[in-house]
Design a protein around this motif. Structure first.
Motif, mmCIF file in Angstrom:
data_model
loop_
_atom_site.group_PDB
_atom_site.id
_atom_site.type_symbol
_atom_site.label_atom_id
_atom_site.label_comp_id
_atom_site.label_asym_id
_atom_site.label_seq_id
_atom_site.Cartn_x
_atom_site.Cartn_y
_atom_site.Cartn_z
ATOM 1 N N ASN A 119 -6.183 -4.384 -23.538
ATOM 2 C CA ASN A 119 -5.798 -2.990 -24.945
ATOM 3 C C ASN A 119 -4.706 -2.651 -24.271
ATOM 4 O O ASN A 119 -4.106 -1.942 -23.407
ATOM 5 N N ALA A 120 -3.635 -3.159 -24.979
ATOM 6 C CA ALA A 120 -2.132 -2.676 -24.201
ATOM 7 C C ALA A 120 -1.425 -1.416 -24.557
ATOM 8 O O ALA A 120 0.356 -1.356 -24.910
ATOM 9 N N ASP A 121 -2.074 -1.225 -25.171
ATOM 10 C CA ASP A 121 -1.802 0.681 -26.710
ATOM 11 C C ASP A 121 -2.611 1.590 -25.711
ATOM 12 O O ASP A 121 -3.210 2.409 -26.352
ATOM 13 N N THR A 122 -2.036 1.224 -23.775
ATOM 14 C CA THR A 122 -2.791 2.856 -23.280
ATOM 15 C C THR A 122 -1.475 2.264 -22.156
ATOM 16 O O THR A 122 0.114 2.392 -22.310
ATOM 17 N N PRO A 123 -1.638 4.036 -21.844
ATOM 18 C CA PRO A 123 0.173 4.342 -21.094
ATOM 19 C C PRO A 123 0.028 3.107 -20.124
ATOM 20 O O PRO A 123 1.059 2.829 -19.154
#
Length: 226
Positions: A119-123
């Motif tokens: 998951n590349a959509d996290t801080p």
């Protein structure tokens, strides 16, 4: 200021401090009995062997009063990252689901592994692309991620698996799983994406002189999540 929470037995706190400062962030080591400072805008639970891993790894540290403060800050969206023993503390304290237990090999394992970004959509992962393969060291004897089937399915459905162990080509296989973790899971999110735990050590893959910088993007999550 990022507070690196020290317990008796923490031994990666100085490494974490140096890695964060190398990335231009302000960091300080905080003894657990002193509580979190008011200006803590990020919290890192470092690796080591808190309380000698008695009972279960991370179990005693998870019950220290300071963890009430950590949970309160996490609920207020302060970024919290648990690494190795810090990941065990995070799970034991309820910051994230599941548990870490004895490696399938029943041996302490210290080696570089490959991780696939799920998951590349996290801080903690925005510096990477989904499916990107990282090379980051592990050093643990109780790194096998366990969770019941229903909770695991929920993690997957909610896209809360951060990393999976894989081979150099990004294939998630049994052979690439160093500890027997369910689903090759190496790192997960809490209820908020500002809270994460992982067994590999990004601070050991941050300083160029130590042979790799793939962990830098994970630590930059403190900037992205603040």
């Amino acid at each position: 200021m990022i507070s690196i929470l020290q317990f008796g037995g923490s031994n990666c706190d100085r490494d974490a401090e140096r890695a964060l400062e190398h990335l231009g962030m302000d960091a300080e080591r905080v003894w657990y009995e002193d509580g979190l400072p008011e200006n803590a805008d990020g919290i890192l639970l470092p690796g080591g062997f808190s309380y000698g891993d008695y009972l279960r790894a991370g179990a005693m540290a998870a019950r220290a009063p300071v963890m009430d403060e950590v949970r309160a800050r996490a609920e207020a969206s302060v970024p919290v990252l648990g690494v190795c023993n810090g990941a065990q503390i995070g799970c034991e304290s309820g910051l994230t689901p599941g548990a870490f237990t004895t490696n399938a090999s029943a041996r302490f394992q210290c080696e570089r592994v490959h991780l696939r970004v799920e998951n590349a959509d996290t801080p903690w992962t925005r510096a990477y692309d989904e499916g990107e393969v990282l090379s980051i060291p592990i050093a643990h004897g109780e790194g096998r991620f366990e969770i019941d089937e229903a909770a695991y399915d929920r993690l997957v459905e909610e896209d809360r698996v951060l990393f999976r162990y894989c081979d150099a080509d990004g294939e998630v296989t049994d052979a690439a799983n160093p500890n027997g973790s369910r689903g090759n899971v190496a790192g997960v999110l809490g209820e908020r994406d500002t809270v994460a735990v992982l067994m590999p050590h990004p601070e050991r893959a941050t300083l160029p002189d130590l042979g790799g910088t793939d962990g830098q993007g994970i630590l930059r999550g403190f900037e992205d999540g603040a």
